[in-house]
Structures are given as C-alpha cells and as structure tokens.
Write a protein that holds these residues in place. Sequence first.
Motif, PDB file in Angstrom:
ATOM      1  N   UNK A   4       6.358 -11.140   5.050  1.00  0.00           N
ATOM      2  CA  UNK A   4       4.991 -10.660   4.486  1.00  0.00           C
ATOM      3  C   UNK A   4       5.483  -9.421   4.106  1.00  0.00           C
ATOM      4  N   UNK A   5       6.006  -8.405   4.719  1.00  0.00           N
ATOM      5  CA  UNK A   5       6.356  -7.129   4.390  1.00  0.00           C
ATOM      6  C   UNK A   5       7.292  -7.066   2.860  1.00  0.00           C
ATOM      7  N   UNK A   6       8.104  -7.951   3.041  1.00  0.00           N
ATOM      8  CA  UNK A   6       9.203  -8.078   2.003  1.00  0.00           C
ATOM      9  C   UNK A   6       8.699  -8.890   0.919  1.00  0.00           C
ATOM     10  N   UNK A   7       7.479  -9.232   0.837  1.00  0.00           N
ATOM     11  CA  UNK A   7       6.867 -10.030  -0.286  1.00  0.00           C
ATOM     12  C   UNK A   7       6.490  -9.304  -1.398  1.00  0.00           C
ATOM     13  N   UNK A 233      -6.401 -16.446   7.616  1.00  0.00           N
ATOM     14  CA  UNK A 233      -5.372 -16.113   6.494  1.00  0.00           C
ATOM     15  C   UNK A 233      -4.646 -14.985   6.808  1.00  0.00           C
ATOM     16  N   UNK A 234      -3.424 -14.805   6.323  1.00  0.00           N
ATOM     17  CA  UNK A 234      -2.421 -13.616   6.601  1.00  0.00           C
ATOM     18  C   UNK A 234      -2.892 -12.241   5.666  1.00  0.00           C
ATOM     19  N   UNK A 235      -4.011 -12.374   4.974  1.00  0.00           N
ATOM     20  CA  UNK A 235      -4.584 -11.537   4.182  1.00  0.00           C
ATOM     21  C   UNK A 235      -4.860 -10.030   4.993  1.00  0.00           C
ATOM     22  N   UNK A 236      -5.584 -10.245   6.097  1.00  0.00           N
ATOM     23  CA  UNK A 236      -6.091  -9.118   6.791  1.00  0.00           C
ATOM     24  C   UNK A 236      -4.861  -8.546   7.600  1.00  0.00           C
ATOM     25  N   UNK A 237      -3.907  -9.126   7.985  1.00  0.00           N
ATOM     26  CA  UNK A 237      -2.674  -8.751   8.625  1.00  0.00           C
ATOM     27  C   UNK A 237      -1.823  -7.937   7.537  1.00  0.00           C
ATOM     28  N   UNK A 238      -1.797  -8.234   6.273  1.00  0.00           N
ATOM     29  CA  UNK A 238      -1.179  -7.372   5.346  1.00  0.00           C
ATOM     30  C   UNK A 238      -1.895  -6.155   5.018  1.00  0.00           C
ATOM     31  N   UNK A 239      -3.330  -6.383   4.839  1.00  0.00           N
ATOM     32  CA  UNK A 239      -3.969  -5.202   4.542  1.00  0.00           C
ATOM     33  C   UNK A 239      -4.052  -4.122   5.777  1.00  0.00           C
ATOM     34  N   UNK A 240      -3.805  -4.620   6.868  1.00  0.00           N
ATOM     35  CA  UNK A 240      -3.924  -3.761   8.054  1.00  0.00           C
ATOM     36  C   UNK A 240      -2.825  -2.631   7.812  1.00  0.00           C
ATOM     37  N   UNK A 241      -1.816  -2.722   7.177  1.00  0.00           N
ATOM     38  CA  UNK A 241      -0.871  -1.785   6.996  1.00  0.00           C
ATOM     39  C   UNK A 241      -1.280  -0.562   6.021  1.00  0.00           C
ATOM     40  N   UNK A 242      -2.234  -0.880   5.377  1.00  0.00           N
ATOM     41  CA  UNK A 242      -2.693   0.237   4.345  1.00  0.00           C
ATOM     42  C   UNK A 242      -3.971   0.961   5.096  1.00  0.00           C
ATOM     43  N   UNK A 243      -4.588   0.319   6.073  1.00  0.00           N
ATOM     44  CA  UNK A 243      -5.713   0.866   6.593  1.00  0.00           C
ATOM     45  C   UNK A 243      -5.511   2.110   7.603  1.00  0.00           C
TER      46      UNK A 243
END
Length: 314
Positions: A4-7, A233-243
């Motif tokens: 995800x982080x490399x996407x 969905x994976x959206x929340x996990x991706x957004x978590x790194x910005x929060x």
Amino acid sequence: MSLIEKAGATVLKGSFDKKDAPKTKNKKKPVALAAAAEAEAPAPPEREPFDLDFAALSKEGIYSPEDRSSQLALELRAVKRRLLRRIGYLRASAERQAFRTPGKQRNLILVTSTRAGEGKTFTAINLALSLAFEDQIETLLVDADLARPKVRERLALPAAPGLADRLLDPRRDVEAMGWRSNAAPLSVLPEGDRFDRPADIFASQKAQEMWTDIARANPNRLVIIDAPPVLAATDAVILAKYADEIVFVVEANSTPEAAVAAAVDELIDINPNISLMLNRCQIGAGGAHYGSYEYYDRSEAAPASAAATPSSEG
C-alpha cells in the motif's frame, strides 16, 4: 502494508528542445506555452456561505448549539477535552509549537470504525459542529469516505467538486472548494466526483502533499476527516499514515471484540495515536467512555462492550 505504501503514483517528466519541434504550416502554441496554459489552476467554484438547519439536524440526534445542556453536548465536551489535550491544542502557543514534531502540525484528526453503521460519520459531524460552534475553533470537516459519502447529505449541502477532484487535480484550491458556514468558523470539504478506486489515489504522492498542505494552511485549524471503516476497505489504513490522531468509534454491545482488535491492529502498525470512543451506550450525565489505545487490552476475556470501553484517562 508495504504494498500500500509503495502504491504512490509515478510522475514522468520530459523535456522539450526547440530545435526538435516539427515544422508545420499552421502555427500552434509552443509545447512549453501549452504546458504552462494547462498548468493554470481552474477557476475556483463560487460557493455561497451556508446555513445549517439545526431543527432538522436535532431530529436526527445531531448537535445543536442552542441546546448546550443536552447529554450529547456534555459527552462531546468530554471527548473534545481529552482530544485537544492529546494533540497539544490546549497548550500555550509557544509550548504547542514545541510539542509538535518537525513537519507535523498535529491538527489532522481521522475518524473511523471497525465496520459500517457504528456512527463514525455521526461522530465526525458532531465533533466538528461542537468545536466550531461551541468553542469557536476553526474547523474543516472532510468527507474522505469516497465510496459511501454521507457528510454532505447529512448537512443538506448540494453536490459540488470536492476531495476526489482535488486529489485528481492538484491545481485545485482546497480552501476555495470548501463550503463555509455563515454562523461559525466551520468549513466542509465534500467528497466531490465519484472515484472507483480511492485507495490508489490515497496512496499517491499527490495525496500526501495535499494533506500536508491542508495541515500547514492553518496550523490552528482542526481538520476532522471522516474515513471509511477499517475492515470495509484499505482506505482508512492508508489515510492513517497522514493523520495526527485517530478517533476509533466502537458501537456499544454490537461490535465483536475480535473485529475491533483486528481493525485496531491494522491501524496501530501505521499510527499508534489511537483513541477509542464508545457510541450508543447508556451512561450517566457527564460521564465519558473515551481514552487511548494503551488502555485497551484485547487479551482479557471480556464481553465486547466491556473490551471496547476504554479508561476515561488520556
């Protein structure tokens, strides 16, 4: 999580040499000028400040500034007090700057849950309204649940360009795209145009730059982000790194302990700044069921409601 982080999206840059330009009879704009023209930001939409119908919102159980003694208002004060303390907002200005880590304003607050229907959007809206109307804190409410957006509909705002449009086109101005309240320092950034694969764009460099820009635009503004459920969905996990802080909503006497644990485990690897908030629980006036993740021990054999109820500390 590494995939995800490399996407992130790859941007290809090229150069144009004037001597390589093809010769044609019809004069056309040089490529450099054409690129410059395309780089111009589109004109921001003209949006009139909006008024909220608190009578209609109150019927749905949403916060009303006219009823500050309600159980909801009391609960929101308890939540805000602990949340503002955790992000260092209650500190003096100079002390607050020292509290922040380099590059982090500690003003991006993500609201999510284990699954749909637990009240995360309800929580995000109420938190934003209470901060803006009661505390007069500059607040931006962002609908980042692009698959099932509800913020704009709940607040009776019309469809308009929003978050998805800004993610796809960095030239757009977030500040100009937000709906602004007439009565309080509250802005709402709607979901915008439909996007079939939000995770792809959320994981891009464009998204990281956008959230950084939003945070830095006004360090004293709080940004409440309504994110999708973690297990949906994976959206929340991706957004978590910005929060900077995550408010994790758990529905009382409903969400299984194992599901909560699985969802929190997904988040904590990305961002350990997680607070749990119990929703739809029956408690006494002035009570609070809100705390940080370190008080949540999923190893204890306890009913789902008890396991999801954190300490009131933190």
